[in-house]
Scaffold this active site. Sequence first.
Site, PDB file in Angstrom:
ATOM      1  N   ASP A   1       9.081 -10.089 -13.974  1.00 10.88           N
ATOM      2  CA  ASP A   1       9.069  -8.869 -14.784  1.00 10.88           C
ATOM      3  C   ASP A   1       9.550  -7.689 -13.923  1.00 10.88           C
ATOM      4  O   ASP A   1       9.645  -7.767 -12.696  1.00 10.88           O
ATOM      5  CB  ASP A   1       7.691  -8.611 -15.398  1.00 10.88           C
ATOM      6  CG  ASP A   1       7.806  -7.761 -16.674  1.00 10.88           C
ATOM      7  OD1 ASP A   1       8.859  -7.120 -16.876  1.00 10.88           O
ATOM      8  OD2 ASP A   1       6.848  -7.734 -17.469  1.00 10.88           O
TER       9      ASP A   1
ATOM     10  N   GLU B   1       3.753  -0.609 -23.927  1.00 11.73           N
ATOM     11  CA  GLU B   1       3.061  -1.116 -22.731  1.00 11.73           C
ATOM     12  C   GLU B   1       1.803  -0.316 -22.388  1.00 11.73           C
ATOM     13  O   GLU B   1       1.028   0.068 -23.260  1.00 11.73           O
ATOM     14  CB  GLU B   1       4.035  -1.191 -21.542  1.00 11.73           C
ATOM     15  CG  GLU B   1       5.210  -2.134 -21.826  1.00 11.73           C
ATOM     16  CD  GLU B   1       6.069  -2.423 -20.617  1.00 11.73           C
ATOM     17  OE1 GLU B   1       5.546  -2.633 -19.515  1.00 11.73           O
ATOM     18  OE2 GLU B   1       7.313  -2.458 -20.777  1.00 11.73           O
TER      19      GLU B   1
HETATM   20  C1  BGC Z   1       8.227  -5.496 -19.674  1.00 13.99           C
HETATM   21  C2  BGC Z   1       9.027  -6.676 -20.174  1.00 13.99           C
HETATM   22  C3  BGC Z   1      10.478  -6.311 -20.288  1.00 13.99           C
HETATM   23  C4  BGC Z   1      10.979  -5.760 -18.994  1.00 13.99           C
HETATM   24  C5  BGC Z   1      12.431  -5.341 -19.023  1.00 13.99           C
HETATM   25  C6  BGC Z   1       8.857  -4.828 -18.500  1.00 13.99           C
HETATM   26  O1  BGC Z   1       8.222  -3.625 -18.249  1.00 13.99           O
HETATM   27  O2  BGC Z   1       6.932  -5.935 -19.329  1.00 13.99           O
HETATM   28  O3  BGC Z   1       8.520  -7.103 -21.409  1.00 13.99           O
HETATM   29  O4  BGC Z   1      11.214  -7.436 -20.690  1.00 13.99           O
HETATM   30  O5  BGC Z   1      10.222  -4.621 -18.648  1.00 13.99           O
HETATM   31  O6  BGC Z   1      12.626  -4.155 -19.679  1.00 13.99           O
HETATM   32  C1  BGC Z   2      12.104   0.731 -18.312  1.00 10.59           C
HETATM   33  C2  BGC Z   2      11.521  -0.405 -19.078  1.00 10.59           C
HETATM   34  C3  BGC Z   2      10.598  -1.098 -18.218  1.00 10.59           C
HETATM   35  C4  BGC Z   2       9.579  -0.147 -17.612  1.00 10.59           C
HETATM   36  C5  BGC Z   2       8.721  -0.860 -16.638  1.00 10.59           C
HETATM   37  C6  BGC Z   2      11.021   1.617 -17.813  1.00 10.59           C
HETATM   38  O1  BGC Z   2      11.565   2.671 -17.102  1.00 10.59           O
HETATM   39  O2  BGC Z   2      12.950   1.435 -19.143  1.00 10.59           O
HETATM   40  O3  BGC Z   2      12.493  -1.313 -19.510  1.00 10.59           O
HETATM   41  O4  BGC Z   2       9.982  -2.084 -18.969  1.00 10.59           O
HETATM   42  O5  BGC Z   2      10.196   0.922 -16.983  1.00 10.59           O
HETATM   43  O6  BGC Z   2       7.740  -0.052 -16.075  1.00 10.59           O
END
Ligand code: BGC
Ligand code: BGC
Length: 607
Positions: free
Chosen positions: A305, A502
């Site tokens: 991730d 998230e």
């Molecule tokens: C998320 C994932 C996602 C990845 C890429 C992460 O923060 O947990 O679900 O696929 O970012 O954007």
């Molecule tokens: C990104 C997301 C990612 C996240 C993780 C963001 O800045 O755009 O894709 O999942 O950071 O913390």
Amino acid sequence: MLKLRLAAILSLAALGCLIATSASGPRPLSSFDPQANALLEKMTLDEKVGQMTQPDQSFLKSDQDIAKYFLGSVLNGGDSDPKEGNSLEAWTNLVDRYMKRALETRLSIPLLYGVDAVHGHNNVLGAVIFPHNIGLGCTRNPALIEKIERITAVEVRATGINWGFAPCVAVPRDIRWGRTYEGYADEPDGVKELGAAAVRGLQGDDLADPLRVLACAKHYVGDGGTAYGSSTIGPHLLDQGDTRLDEKTLREIHMQGYLTAIRAGVGSIMPSYTSWNGLKMSANKRLLTEVLKDELGFEGFLISDYGAIDALPGDYKHKIAMSINAGMDMVMVPERYEEFIANLKEAAQDGTVPMARIDDAVRRILRVKFAMGLMDKNHSLLADRSLWKQFGSAEHRAVARDAVRQSLVLLKNEHGTLPLSKTAKRIHVGGKSADDLGNQCGGWTITWQGRSGDVTPGGTTFLQAMKKAVSHDTKVTFALDGKGAEGADAGVVVIGETPYAETNGDRRDLSLAPEDVAAMENMKAAGIPVVVVLYSGRPMIIDKVLDKADAFVAAWLPGTEGDGVADVLFGDYKPTGKLSFSWPRSMAQAGMHEGDLQFKYGYGLTY
Ligand code: BGC
Ligand code: BGC
């Protein structure tokens, strides 16, 4: 025991062959080993390490770095649009440009470009936005989910992208978790069939199909099972927390979606940010290698991730070695790619990471690239721009509208309030989300967190849909605060959550906002029948409005096609959705799955 369980699942899947794409299933990825090994033999250490590295495009210092470091993959985070702007053309040009760079390298190994297409191709303006998984879970309809993902694959392909970070097969056990809406259901039975259907829709029967994309089941494993208060980031509650369960329970609840996704041929799996009994999944050799690869026979590759390995202990080289040695095959760095490459190379040279592990990781990545036909001379690697005309098309929107209809769950309907009549004299609409496309779509829409308001073109808000649906002589009036309803035949208030993604969605309290309760009360004060439509990423505490409402519809995060909600309210489509989550009466019941709940899993009325 597990074999038996797996056999039972497989025979169930066979029974459901109405939805299966072919009797034989996709070709095993290891059958591409002769080609993968032949290529692997020609590769230098730099080339191998490059295949294992995935930067976020927004952090690439220059396009040249793709060739310079032999990068095997690039991703787009939820906020990293092309510098030229968020248009179909800019996205497609960017992806094509990167692909050409990869092809300039000595071995011309094509790039995997990954994106979070989690409810449609949701980063791109004008894409059709489907309901989030929580709504799809309430449809109980694998054939529909397969169709949705097939469309998503086409919209993703229209931009030249060949890999989607979906489906999420989490089983969110506690609705206070900010990612609850990414899961189909809070019970494994509600997840395993739909997750496999999503994999089939994205990947099809044959990964080489140019109208499909590589899928990624996530977040392995137990992401939905973290203990309340165990989050490892800041003041948060559950996200990126610790799943404190014995292995048997972990398997029975949280592993089920992976068994079926693997069976459906999923080519990649994303280990979770979370820990299992204190150990981060990014470093969990038992679950990544022994269980997933050795026991369950997963032949694709693991992609970490976003920046997940940063949370491991020790210096950067140690973190990298820990994760790769545990079984990680590709690392979403996303910014520190040069540092990552230098450290992984050093670790390979001094034996901290055995060469055999590096070779295994690269072989797995190459298997998938061969299976996708990327190495085939006759396979076009650049975007098929003829697909642009299907992007956000009326045909695609029609399927999303149908998905919305099927995802709505009718929780209450007294005095025959629903269906509403299209020939009523006046219907009064209120609530902060009635005319708000951003609230209707939720997080992971154009930006990572999503936003309220006019988030993307081409969609239809609930209010717009109502106005379109009624007869010539029917007036649809609107007031945000629900006031002015006197004399209307009926009122509808659309209320609920505003977008988040998230960790930012972790909540102690899921009560309705005071303005939402007020909108409902204002409407009810006019003495008319009132329908409440709730837009939310999870069940909420609705005691303040449920009793006063004449009808109540849980609409989840339906996406761009508000017409689907109107279709149900007017009875053009009779409600069929059933709750895929337990619905608590109070916060004290959050995380409970039985007992004196407000509504039980499987509940849903019709008319
Ligand atoms: C998320 C994932 C996602 C990845 C890429 C992460 O923060 O947990 O679900 O696929 O970012 O954007
Ligand atoms: C990104 C997301 C990612 C996240 C993780 C963001 O800045 O755009 O894709 O999942 O950071 O913390």
